[in-house]
Design a protein around this motif. Structure first.
Motif, PDB file in Angstrom:
ATOM      1  N   PRO A  54       0.832  -1.200   0.000  1.00 48.60           N
ATOM      2  CA  PRO A  54       0.000   0.000   0.000  1.00 48.60           C
ATOM      3  C   PRO A  54       0.876   1.262   0.000  1.00 48.60           C
ATOM      4  CG  PRO A  54      -0.694  -1.524   1.733  1.00 48.60           C
ATOM      5  CD  PRO A  54       0.590  -2.044   1.175  1.00 48.60           C
ATOM      6  N   VAL A  55       0.455   2.254  -0.760  1.00 48.96           N
ATOM      7  CA  VAL A  55       1.239   3.477  -0.908  1.00 48.96           C
ATOM      8  C   VAL A  55       1.507   4.137   0.443  1.00 48.96           C
ATOM      9  CG1 VAL A  55       1.226   5.818  -1.859  1.00 48.96           C
ATOM     10  CG2 VAL A  55       0.469   3.912  -3.257  1.00 48.96           C
ATOM     11  N   GLY A  56       0.492   4.282   1.268  1.00 47.23           N
ATOM     12  CA  GLY A  56       0.659   4.952   2.561  1.00 47.23           C
ATOM     13  C   GLY A  56       1.653   4.240   3.462  1.00 47.23           C
ATOM     14  N   THR A  57       1.564   2.926   3.503  1.00 45.23           N
ATOM     15  CA  THR A  57       2.486   2.141   4.329  1.00 45.23           C
ATOM     16  C   THR A  57       3.902   2.228   3.787  1.00 45.23           C
ATOM     17  OG1 THR A  57       0.736   0.605   4.978  1.00 45.23           O
ATOM     18  CG2 THR A  57       3.004  -0.181   5.180  1.00 45.23           C
ATOM     19  N   ALA A  58       4.054   2.001   2.496  1.00 43.91           N
ATOM     20  CA  ALA A  58       5.388   1.997   1.895  1.00 43.91           C
ATOM     21  C   ALA A  58       6.052   3.362   2.043  1.00 43.91           C
ATOM     22  CB  ALA A  58       5.312   1.594   0.425  1.00 43.91           C
ATOM     23  N   TYR A  59       5.311   4.423   1.780  1.00 49.97           N
ATOM     24  CA  TYR A  59       5.892   5.753   1.866  1.00 49.97           C
ATOM     25  C   TYR A  59       6.285   6.099   3.301  1.00 49.97           C
ATOM     26  CZ  TYR A  59       6.687  10.707   1.222  1.00 49.97           C
ATOM     27  OH  TYR A  59       7.261  11.948   1.207  1.00 49.97           O
ATOM     28  N   ALA A  60       5.419   5.765   4.251  1.00 54.13           N
ATOM     29  CA  ALA A  60       5.723   6.048   5.654  1.00 54.13           C
ATOM     30  C   ALA A  60       6.947   5.258   6.130  1.00 54.13           C
ATOM     31  CB  ALA A  60       4.515   5.726   6.528  1.00 54.13           C
ATOM     32  N   VAL A  61       7.046   4.003   5.736  1.00 55.17           N
ATOM     33  CA  VAL A  61       8.199   3.187   6.131  1.00 55.17           C
ATOM     34  C   VAL A  61       9.464   3.714   5.468  1.00 55.17           C
ATOM     35  CG1 VAL A  61       9.230   0.878   5.956  1.00 55.17           C
ATOM     36  CG2 VAL A  61       6.841   1.141   6.678  1.00 55.17           C
ATOM     37  N   TRP A  62       9.385   4.068   4.192  1.00 63.02           N
ATOM     38  CA  TRP A  62      10.535   4.613   3.462  1.00 63.02           C
ATOM     39  C   TRP A  62      11.064   5.876   4.135  1.00 63.02           C
ATOM     40  CZ3 TRP A  62      10.354   8.985  -0.150  1.00 63.02           C
ATOM     41  CH2 TRP A  62      11.518   9.134  -0.909  1.00 63.02           C
ATOM     42  N   THR A  63      10.166   6.808   4.412  1.00 58.59           N
ATOM     43  CA  THR A  63      10.614   8.048   5.059  1.00 58.59           C
ATOM     44  C   THR A  63      11.084   7.785   6.480  1.00 58.59           C
ATOM     45  OG1 THR A  63       8.364   8.622   5.730  1.00 58.59           O
ATOM     46  CG2 THR A  63       9.171   9.553   3.652  1.00 58.59           C
ATOM     47  N   GLY A  64      10.459   6.837   7.167  1.00 62.26           N
ATOM     48  CA  GLY A  64      10.876   6.509   8.528  1.00 62.26           C
ATOM     49  C   GLY A  64      12.286   5.936   8.571  1.00 62.26           C
ATOM     50  N   ILE A  65      12.579   5.013   7.657  1.00 66.68           N
ATOM     51  CA  ILE A  65      13.933   4.446   7.596  1.00 66.68           C
ATOM     52  C   ILE A  65      14.942   5.552   7.299  1.00 66.68           C
ATOM     53  CG2 ILE A  65      15.478   2.911   6.304  1.00 66.68           C
ATOM     54  CD1 ILE A  65      13.007   1.078   5.862  1.00 66.68           C
ATOM     55  N   GLY A  66      14.616   6.408   6.350  1.00 70.23           N
ATOM     56  CA  GLY A  66      15.509   7.510   6.008  1.00 70.23           C
ATOM     57  C   GLY A  66      15.701   8.483   7.149  1.00 70.23           C
ATOM     58  N   THR A  67      14.625   8.779   7.863  1.00 67.42           N
ATOM     59  CA  THR A  67      14.697   9.711   8.994  1.00 67.42           C
ATOM     60  C   THR A  67      15.538   9.144  10.119  1.00 67.42           C
ATOM     61  OG1 THR A  67      12.523  10.598   8.433  1.00 67.42           O
ATOM     62  CG2 THR A  67      13.319  10.982  10.676  1.00 67.42           C
ATOM     63  N   VAL A  68      15.266   7.911  10.504  1.00 67.00           N
ATOM     64  CA  VAL A  68      16.029   7.278  11.587  1.00 67.00           C
ATOM     65  C   VAL A  68      17.498   7.149  11.189  1.00 67.00           C
ATOM     66  CG1 VAL A  68      16.348   5.137  12.890  1.00 67.00           C
ATOM     67  CG2 VAL A  68      14.070   6.112  12.628  1.00 67.00           C
ATOM     68  N   GLY A  69      17.749   6.720   9.962  1.00 64.01           N
ATOM     69  CA  GLY A  69      19.125   6.559   9.499  1.00 64.01           C
ATOM     70  C   GLY A  69      19.881   7.878   9.460  1.00 64.01           C
ATOM     71  N   ALA A  70      19.235   8.920   8.932  1.00 60.29           N
ATOM     72  CA  ALA A  70      19.893  10.226   8.850  1.00 60.29           C
ATOM     73  C   ALA A  70      20.129  10.812  10.240  1.00 60.29           C
ATOM     74  CB  ALA A  70      19.060  11.183   7.995  1.00 60.29           C
ATOM     75  N   ALA A  71      19.170  10.656  11.121  1.00 63.75           N
ATOM     76  CA  ALA A  71      19.338  11.181  12.476  1.00 63.75           C
ATOM     77  C   ALA A  71      20.449  10.437  13.216  1.00 63.75           C
ATOM     78  CB  ALA A  71      18.020  11.077  13.247  1.00 63.75           C
TER      79      ALA A  71
END
Length: 104
Positions: A54-71
């Motif tokens: 699902p678009v909402g799930t995939a997008y949220a997980v994608w941004t979450g991984i990127g956010t946690v990784g960048a932080a």
């Protein structure tokens, strides 16, 4: 397989977010090439994940991984503050990503 694509897409997002710092405003050639390559790979793998997630799930997980990784890498590489509140907030984002995976 879609979740693996999504994980790779998120890791590539982390790479390009950190890479932006090293480009110094896109004024350094090699970091810029690496950053753009990571951007293309990130969007490519995200597109593959979108085929079956699902678009909402995939997008949220994608941004979450990127956010946690960048932080996390910001703390490690650039000596950004690692206060208890900041780490707790990163943990909340991570728990949201895990929660979306579990419920999907």
């Amino acid at each position: 397989m879609a979740w693996l694509f999504l994980l790779v897409a998120g890791l590539c997002e982390t790479a390009w977010a950190i890479g932006l710092k090293y480009t110094e405003g896109f004024s350094r050639l090699l970091p810029t090439i690496g950053t753009v390559a990571a951007m293309v790979a990130s969007f490519g793998f995200l597109g593959l994940a979108f085929k079956s997630l699902p678009v909402g799930t995939a997008y949220a997980v994608w941004t979450g991984i990127g956010t946690v990784g960048a932080a996390a890498l910001g703390i490690y590489l650039f000596n950004e503050p690692a206060t208890l509140l900041r780490l707790a907030c990163i943990g909340l984002i991570l728990s949201g990503v895990v929660g979306l995976k579990i419920t999907s």
